[in-house]
Design a protein around this motif. Sequence first.
Motif, PDB file in Angstrom:
ATOM      1  N   VAL A   7       0.860  -1.186   0.000  1.00  0.00           N
ATOM      2  CA  VAL A   7       0.000   0.000   0.000  1.00  0.00           C
ATOM      3  C   VAL A   7       0.893   1.232   0.000  1.00  0.00           C
ATOM      4  O   VAL A   7       1.579   1.521   0.989  1.00  0.00           O
ATOM      5  CB  VAL A   7      -0.943   0.008   1.223  1.00  0.00           C
ATOM      6  CG1 VAL A   7      -1.921   1.178   1.115  1.00  0.00           C
ATOM      7  CG2 VAL A   7      -1.705  -1.318   1.326  1.00  0.00           C
TER       8      VAL A   7
ATOM      9  N   THR B 259       1.647  11.186   5.596  1.00  0.00           N
ATOM     10  CA  THR B 259       0.523  10.932   6.496  1.00  0.00           C
ATOM     11  C   THR B 259       0.947  11.171   7.937  1.00  0.00           C
ATOM     12  O   THR B 259       2.047  10.779   8.335  1.00  0.00           O
ATOM     13  CB  THR B 259       0.038   9.471   6.347  1.00  0.00           C
ATOM     14  OG1 THR B 259      -0.301   9.220   4.979  1.00  0.00           O
ATOM     15  CG2 THR B 259      -1.168   9.181   7.222  1.00  0.00           C
TER      16      THR B 259
ATOM     17  N   SER C 269      -5.012  -0.281  -3.068  1.00  0.00           N
ATOM     18  CA  SER C 269      -5.233   1.090  -2.599  1.00  0.00           C
ATOM     19  C   SER C 269      -5.608   1.090  -1.126  1.00  0.00           C
ATOM     20  O   SER C 269      -6.010   0.065  -0.561  1.00  0.00           O
ATOM     21  CB  SER C 269      -6.354   1.747  -3.414  1.00  0.00           C
ATOM     22  OG  SER C 269      -7.597   1.129  -3.116  1.00  0.00           O
ATOM     23  N   LEU C 270      -5.511   2.270  -0.524  1.00  0.00           N
ATOM     24  CA  LEU C 270      -5.934   2.412   0.872  1.00  0.00           C
ATOM     25  C   LEU C 270      -7.422   2.101   1.004  1.00  0.00           C
ATOM     26  O   LEU C 270      -7.847   1.483   1.990  1.00  0.00           O
ATOM     27  CB  LEU C 270      -5.635   3.828   1.363  1.00  0.00           C
ATOM     28  CG  LEU C 270      -5.996   4.141   2.817  1.00  0.00           C
ATOM     29  CD1 LEU C 270      -5.241   3.220   3.779  1.00  0.00           C
ATOM     30  CD2 LEU C 270      -5.689   5.602   3.133  1.00  0.00           C
ATOM     31  N   GLU C 271      -8.212   2.493   0.013  1.00  0.00           N
ATOM     32  CA  GLU C 271      -9.649   2.230   0.049  1.00  0.00           C
ATOM     33  C   GLU C 271      -9.930   0.727   0.028  1.00  0.00           C
ATOM     34  O   GLU C 271     -10.806   0.233   0.761  1.00  0.00           O
ATOM     35  CB  GLU C 271     -10.333   2.918  -1.132  1.00  0.00           C
ATOM     36  CG  GLU C 271     -10.346   4.439  -1.066  1.00  0.00           C
ATOM     37  CD  GLU C 271      -8.992   5.078  -1.330  1.00  0.00           C
ATOM     38  OE1 GLU C 271      -8.774   6.221  -0.878  1.00  0.00           O
ATOM     39  OE2 GLU C 271      -8.135   4.430  -1.975  1.00  0.00           O
ATOM     40  N   GLN C 272      -9.191  -0.007  -0.795  1.00  0.00           N
ATOM     41  CA  GLN C 272      -9.355  -1.462  -0.839  1.00  0.00           C
ATOM     42  C   GLN C 272      -8.973  -2.093   0.503  1.00  0.00           C
ATOM     43  O   GLN C 272      -9.635  -3.022   0.972  1.00  0.00           O
ATOM     44  CB  GLN C 272      -8.489  -2.054  -1.948  1.00  0.00           C
ATOM     45  CG  GLN C 272      -8.974  -1.764  -3.356  1.00  0.00           C
ATOM     46  CD  GLN C 272      -7.975  -2.232  -4.396  1.00  0.00           C
ATOM     47  OE1 GLN C 272      -6.843  -1.759  -4.458  1.00  0.00           O
ATOM     48  NE2 GLN C 272      -8.388  -3.186  -5.222  1.00  0.00           N
TER      49      GLN C 272
ATOM     50  N   TYR D  58      -9.032  -0.647   3.547  1.00  0.00           N
ATOM     51  CA  TYR D  58     -10.066  -0.346   4.541  1.00  0.00           C
ATOM     52  C   TYR D  58     -11.309  -1.213   4.330  1.00  0.00           C
ATOM     53  O   TYR D  58     -11.915  -1.696   5.285  1.00  0.00           O
ATOM     54  CB  TYR D  58     -10.444   1.123   4.499  1.00  0.00           C
ATOM     55  CG  TYR D  58      -9.603   2.017   5.393  1.00  0.00           C
ATOM     56  CD1 TYR D  58      -9.479   1.760   6.750  1.00  0.00           C
ATOM     57  CD2 TYR D  58      -8.926   3.122   4.871  1.00  0.00           C
ATOM     58  CE1 TYR D  58      -8.701   2.566   7.559  1.00  0.00           C
ATOM     59  CE2 TYR D  58      -8.149   3.942   5.676  1.00  0.00           C
ATOM     60  CZ  TYR D  58      -8.037   3.657   7.029  1.00  0.00           C
ATOM     61  OH  TYR D  58      -7.277   4.462   7.828  1.00  0.00           O
ATOM     62  N   ALA D  59     -11.684  -1.404   3.082  1.00  0.00           N
ATOM     63  CA  ALA D  59     -12.866  -2.211   2.784  1.00  0.00           C
ATOM     64  C   ALA D  59     -12.684  -3.635   3.284  1.00  0.00           C
ATOM     65  O   ALA D  59     -13.619  -4.242   3.822  1.00  0.00           O
ATOM     66  CB  ALA D  59     -13.142  -2.203   1.284  1.00  0.00           C
ATOM     67  N   GLU D  60     -11.487  -4.163   3.135  1.00  0.00           N
ATOM     68  CA  GLU D  60     -11.227  -5.534   3.580  1.00  0.00           C
ATOM     69  C   GLU D  60     -11.203  -5.628   5.101  1.00  0.00           C
ATOM     70  O   GLU D  60     -11.743  -6.558   5.684  1.00  0.00           O
ATOM     71  CB  GLU D  60      -9.886  -6.020   3.002  1.00  0.00           C
ATOM     72  CG  GLU D  60      -9.622  -7.487   3.177  1.00  0.00           C
ATOM     73  CD  GLU D  60     -10.535  -8.364   2.340  1.00  0.00           C
ATOM     74  OE1 GLU D  60     -10.680  -9.552   2.683  1.00  0.00           O
ATOM     75  OE2 GLU D  60     -11.094  -7.853   1.348  1.00  0.00           O
TER      76      GLU D  60
ATOM     77  N   GLU E 181     -12.742  -3.624   7.236  1.00  0.00           N
ATOM     78  CA  GLU E 181     -14.059  -3.348   7.790  1.00  0.00           C
ATOM     79  C   GLU E 181     -15.094  -4.405   7.432  1.00  0.00           C
ATOM     80  O   GLU E 181     -16.139  -4.515   8.080  1.00  0.00           O
ATOM     81  CB  GLU E 181     -14.530  -1.965   7.328  1.00  0.00           C
ATOM     82  CG  GLU E 181     -13.668  -0.838   7.907  1.00  0.00           C
ATOM     83  CD  GLU E 181     -13.926   0.497   7.242  1.00  0.00           C
ATOM     84  OE1 GLU E 181     -14.774   0.538   6.317  1.00  0.00           O
ATOM     85  OE2 GLU E 181     -13.302   1.498   7.651  1.00  0.00           O
ATOM     86  N   SER E 182     -14.815  -5.220   6.410  1.00  0.00           N
ATOM     87  CA  SER E 182     -15.792  -6.205   5.970  1.00  0.00           C
ATOM     88  C   SER E 182     -16.044  -7.274   7.031  1.00  0.00           C
ATOM     89  O   SER E 182     -17.088  -7.896   7.058  1.00  0.00           O
ATOM     90  CB  SER E 182     -15.336  -6.879   4.679  1.00  0.00           C
ATOM     91  OG  SER E 182     -14.153  -7.657   4.911  1.00  0.00           O
TER      92      SER E 182
END
Length: 238
Positions: A15, A20, A226-229, A231-233, A235-236
């Motif tokens: 990632v 940041t 990606s960071l979005e991918q 986070y999605a994993e 949080e899933s």
Amino acid sequence: MAPEKHDNQMPCWWVDLPETDYLKALDLQLAIVGAKTAGRLDSDVILCIEHPRVFTLGRRGGRENLCVSDAFLSEKRVAVVPTDRGGNITYHGPGQLVVYPIIDLNRRRLKVVDFVAGLESAMLRTAANWNIAATTDPANRGVWLDGDKLGSVGITVRRGVSFHGLALNVNTDMEPFGWINPCGLNQVRMTSLECHLGRPVAMAEARQHMARHLSAVFGIALTTVSLEQLYAEIESGD
């Protein structure tokens, strides 16, 4: 140098993140560690990042190795953050390549000492891409160049999962290192790839080399997400 490992059955995500805030990045690491130790995330994750200027303290402390006042740091807008990584005080800032491998060491059959040596090896190999012959010192972890420190290592392992990691000075501003005894060592000078070469080094190129060398050292295939991918994993499973 750590032996190269070969376990391509376990995925490992790379990632690539922009500059940041340190605490925000730490929260992300802890979220990944929590997801892995809870069994919600099978993939290992390596975060590649830079931070705004900050001093971090290790488990051995380090505030005693801070050589300037709190008022001075406030004026310079540099935070001091306690952490649970190994080591003493260190500095992070723009132009420094920071890598946080959140790795299940047990599943990859990696001993902590070999893992740390592997991180050092990746830094040595990255420096070698600019024909810089850095070295290691068994007495003081990290990588060294002509007696000056080029990169640092400090990790934590929680239930077999590593976090925190390495910091390699690429185009780092050296001035803040003069405000501390780096890693608790007196009269140690820090250096960077830029200082040694006398010219800037492309951070994007350094990131690419680091990814390639980490993959080779540990024998793992990296998949960029990606960071979005990510986070999605994470949080899933909540």
